[in-house]
Each structure stands twice: as structure tokens, then as C-alpha cells.
Design an enzyme around this catalytic site. Structure first.
Site, mmCIF file in Angstrom:
data_model
loop_
_atom_site.group_PDB
_atom_site.id
_atom_site.type_symbol
_atom_site.label_atom_id
_atom_site.label_comp_id
_atom_site.label_asym_id
_atom_site.label_seq_id
_atom_site.Cartn_x
_atom_site.Cartn_y
_atom_site.Cartn_z
ATOM 1 N N TRP A 102 0.834 -1.214 0.000
ATOM 2 C CA TRP A 102 0.000 0.000 0.000
ATOM 3 C C TRP A 102 0.857 1.248 0.000
ATOM 4 O O TRP A 102 0.531 2.241 -0.656
ATOM 5 C CB TRP A 102 -0.969 -0.010 1.181
ATOM 6 C CG TRP A 102 -1.924 -1.165 1.128
ATOM 7 C CD1 TRP A 102 -2.062 -2.158 2.054
ATOM 8 C CD2 TRP A 102 -2.860 -1.470 0.075
ATOM 9 N NE1 TRP A 102 -3.021 -3.040 1.642
ATOM 10 C CE2 TRP A 102 -3.527 -2.654 0.439
ATOM 11 C CE3 TRP A 102 -3.194 -0.859 -1.129
ATOM 12 C CZ2 TRP A 102 -4.511 -3.241 -0.357
ATOM 13 C CZ3 TRP A 102 -4.172 -1.440 -1.932
ATOM 14 C CH2 TRP A 102 -4.814 -2.613 -1.537
ATOM 15 N N ASP A 168 -1.691 7.176 5.792
ATOM 16 C CA ASP A 168 -2.715 6.186 5.458
ATOM 17 C C ASP A 168 -2.886 5.287 6.680
ATOM 18 O O ASP A 168 -2.023 4.466 6.968
ATOM 19 C CB ASP A 168 -2.263 5.382 4.235
ATOM 20 C CG ASP A 168 -3.191 4.215 3.913
ATOM 21 O OD1 ASP A 168 -4.244 4.078 4.560
ATOM 22 O OD2 ASP A 168 -2.847 3.451 2.990
ATOM 23 N N LYS A 192 -11.694 -1.559 7.059
ATOM 24 C CA LYS A 192 -10.788 -2.338 7.891
ATOM 25 C C LYS A 192 -11.174 -2.251 9.363
ATOM 26 O O LYS A 192 -11.118 -3.241 10.061
ATOM 27 C CB LYS A 192 -9.335 -1.882 7.702
ATOM 28 C CG LYS A 192 -8.861 -1.887 6.248
ATOM 29 C CD LYS A 192 -8.441 -3.259 5.780
ATOM 30 C CE LYS A 192 -8.246 -3.370 4.271
ATOM 31 N NZ LYS A 192 -7.444 -2.333 3.645
#
Ligand SMILES: *Cc1c(COP(=O)(O)O)cnc(C)c1O
Length: 356
Positions: A102, A168, A192
Site C-alpha cells: 500500500w 494512510d 478495515k
């Protein structure tokens, strides 16, 4: 239906009361005689939902006045590009830490916008650790990924940094105490740790926004969304509603401190067994271990069929590892009860006994 122990990495387990209240709101919302998903997003009833969701984020994170909260679309994936568009000045430079898939995706998008220096990188050891580093001065901003969902690593403390920090936090926001007021911008996909897929949370220091002079497409212009109280266009009403319910659940269960205690007990239970059990080893280095996504392997892969049979019989779901790491990943997001972790630990012990 027998109980499923849901270790999915995302979309993830949500509190049972959130599932039930969401289902009820789909049938009828707020005594209106209509479903949540067939009313105007401009109705007072939905405006109250959006306002409460935004306020809950401010309350739970203790955000100072200068912060604004948005619920947008496009996932964290559009967030990668949106971050660079809003903070990277023409002719300027951004610093990034590459700690996994990511983080690398965020770097790729930022390079479409301008110059990027990768100032820390853990790819030499398949991202099994968080490098230690300080952020040099002179950058427009520094971007990092607080928890590396795929590799199971997590910053245990944030790097020393005097430039605006952008993070993030998709897979560990609201999982333990941290100081949100040190960030220029935080973004996190809901699915998440906060809700269903379909919305992404942005937390923005208004004083550090709008410095690039760049003209932006409206949807990617964070100021445009702030000006319209996160209702510039039709918001993802269901995802925002279910996230709001989860945020209520977080607040009613002790906020960040409550989540930290809950999650600490789960990760201690799991990692103690991983370190004790002679058949398994972890992917991440102990000093970089994630509380949310422990990654682990069998020492002897020929035992996989037997282990897989045992955990499936125990009702465990979602622990197959990501293809870039292999092995197993037991995601333990906020709503996962410690009883589920105990079931996994018991299965690991049972395998060891059967080999005894
Ligand atoms: C899942 C994940 C993403 C991708 O999120 P999308 O909402 O699918 O775009 C980005 N960053 C991290 C850390 C993630 O865990």
C-alpha cells in the site's frame, strides 16, 4: 449456523449490534416509513447521520478546532492521489516511506503529481520490519502507512518529523491511543476498522491545506468537500450510516483507550502462543509487530493440510495469508472478540500436540 470466527483482512468483522441496526435501517429508517437507502441525502434525517459521524470522529480522536472530517468515496486508493494533489506543490518534493504494497501504491500515485523521495524502505527483507529513520527538513510533506495490512508490521511510534505528516491509517485507525493532532492529514478506508466498504475517512488540518495553488478537479479538492460539510455530492449513505454506528460502538466501549485494552489483550494472547509454539514462526520482526494483522507461517509446510483442516473445523474464516507473503494472516480488528483469538490459539496448540 455455527459461530464463525471472522479473521478477514477486509472488509472485516463489525460489531453484531452494528449489523443488526444497519439491517433494521435498510428496512425502515428513523420511523420514516422508508428505507435508509431510498431517502434523500439532503433530508434532515440523513444530515443528522453525517453530522453525528463527523462529530464522533472529532470526539474519539480529541481533534483540535482546526481539524475537519470528511466521508468521501474512492477508497484509500484514490486517497493516494488525492493526498499528493492537495499537498505536493508544483516544483516541490514529498518524502515517502516504502513499507509495503500500500505504501508503494501511494508512492506510485504521488509520482504522477510531482517529485518523490523514498527516505525509508523495508523491501530488502520483504517488508518484515519498520525501518527507523527521521524525516529530513525541506519536504512539502511526509507520507507513511501506519499499519502494513499485508505484511503485519506497524509503527510502534511515529518518526521524528518537522514537515506536515500525511498518513494512510486504513488498517489501524481507532485501534489504540495516538495523537491525531500531529498530522496534516489522515485518511482511512472504512472497511478495515470502521465500517463497510464504500467510504473513506479524511481528517484534515484546515490550516495546512490549500498551499499548492493547484487547480483541482472538484472531487479531489478537499477544500470543496470541507466547504459543503462532506455533502458536495451524494455521499455513500449506507457506508456512512454503518460507520457512524461503529463509531458509536467505539465511543460506548471506552474510545481509543477501550479499543487499545481490547486489542492489547488479543495481540498478547496470539503472539505469546506464536513465540511459544514450536511449529510456527512470524513473518514480521518482533519489534515491528502489528496488533491488527499478525502474519505467521508453519516451519514445516507439509503440515499445512492438517492445520487447515483443524482451523476450518473450529469455525475459523479468513486466515489465508496474502499472496505476497504466503502462510497465514489472522486479522484482529476492533470488533473481533478475544474468544475468537482463543479458538485460533487452541487450534495451534492442538496441532502441536498431534505432532508430539
Ligand atoms: C486496504 C488498504 C488500502 C486500500 O484501500 P481501498 O479502500 O481498497 O482503496 C490502502 N491502504 C491500506 C493500509 C490498506 O490496508
Amino acid at each position: 449456523m455455527s459461530k464463525i470466527h471472522n479473521f478477514s483482512a477486509g472488509p472485516c468483522i463489525l460489531p453484531q449490534e452494528v449489523i443488526e441496526q444497519s439491517a433494521a435501517a435498510i428496512r425502515e429508517f428513523d420511523g420514516m416509513g422508508l428505507s435508509l437507502i431510498e431517502i434523500s441525502h439532503r433530508s434532515k434525517n440523513f444530515e443528522r447521520v453525517m453530522d453525528e459521524a463527523r462529530q464522533l470522529v472529532k470526539d474519539i480522536l480529541n481533534l483540535e478546532q482546526r481539524y475537519e472530517v470528511l466521508f468521501l468515496q474512492g477508497g484509500a486508493t484514490l486517497g493516494f492521489y488525492t493526498a499528493a494533489l492537495n499537498y505536493l506543490k508544483p516544483g516541490g518534493k514529498a518524502a515517502y516511506a516504502n513499507t509495503g504494497v500500500w505504501a508503494a501504491a501511494a508512492i506510485k500515485e504521488a509520482k504522477l503529481v510531482g517529485d518523490v523521495d523514498v527516505i525509508a524502505d523495508s523491501s530488502d527483507k520483504n517488508h518484515s520490519y519498520i525501518p527507523s529513520f527521521e524525516v529530513p527538513a525541506g519536504y512539502d510533506y511526509f507520507h507513511f502507512t501506519s499499519n502494513n495490512t499485508i505484511y503485519g508490521t506497524q509503527y510502534q511510534s511515529y518518526p521524528k518529523c518537522d514537515v506536515p505528516m500525511v498518513c494512510d491509517m486504513s488498517s489501524d485507525i481507532f485501534s489504540k491511543k495516538f495523537d491525531a493532532n500531529q498530522f496534516a492529514m489522515i485518511y482511512a478506508g472504512a472497511q478495515k476498522n470502521m465500517g463497510p466498504a464504500g467510504t473513506v475517512l479524511y481528517i484534515i488540518d484546515k490550516e495546512q491545506l490549500g498551499k499548492t495553488g493547484r487547480k483541482l478537479p472538484t472531487y479531489m479538492d478537499l477544500q470543496a468537500h470541507i466547504d459543503k460539510d462532506s455533502m458536495y455530492n451524494t455521499p455513500p449513505v449506507f457506508a456512512v450510516y454503518a460507520s457512524m454506528l461503529t463509531l458509536r460502538w467505539i465511543k460506548n466501549n471506552g474510545g481509543l483507550e477501550g479499543m487499545e485494552n481490547r486489542n492489547r489483550a488479543k495481540k498478547d494472547l496470539f503472539y505469546n502462543e506464536l513465540d511459544r509454539n514450536s511449529l510456527f514462526h512470524g513473518h514480521s520482526e518482533p519489534a515491528s509487530r502489528s496488533w491488527m494483522n499478525p502474519t505467521f507461517r508453519l516451519n514445516d509446510d507439509s503440515m499445512a493440510a492438517e492445520f487447515d483442516k483443524l482451523w476450518k473445523e473450529a469455525g475459523i474464516s479468513g486466515i489465508a495469508g496474502h499472496r505476497s507473503v504466503g502462510g497465514y494472516r489472522a486479522s484482529m480488528y476492533n470488533a473481533l472478540p478475544i474468544e475468537s483469538v482463543q479458538v485460533l490459539v487452541d487450534v495451534m496448540k492442538e496441532l502441536e500436540r498431534s505432532k508430539g
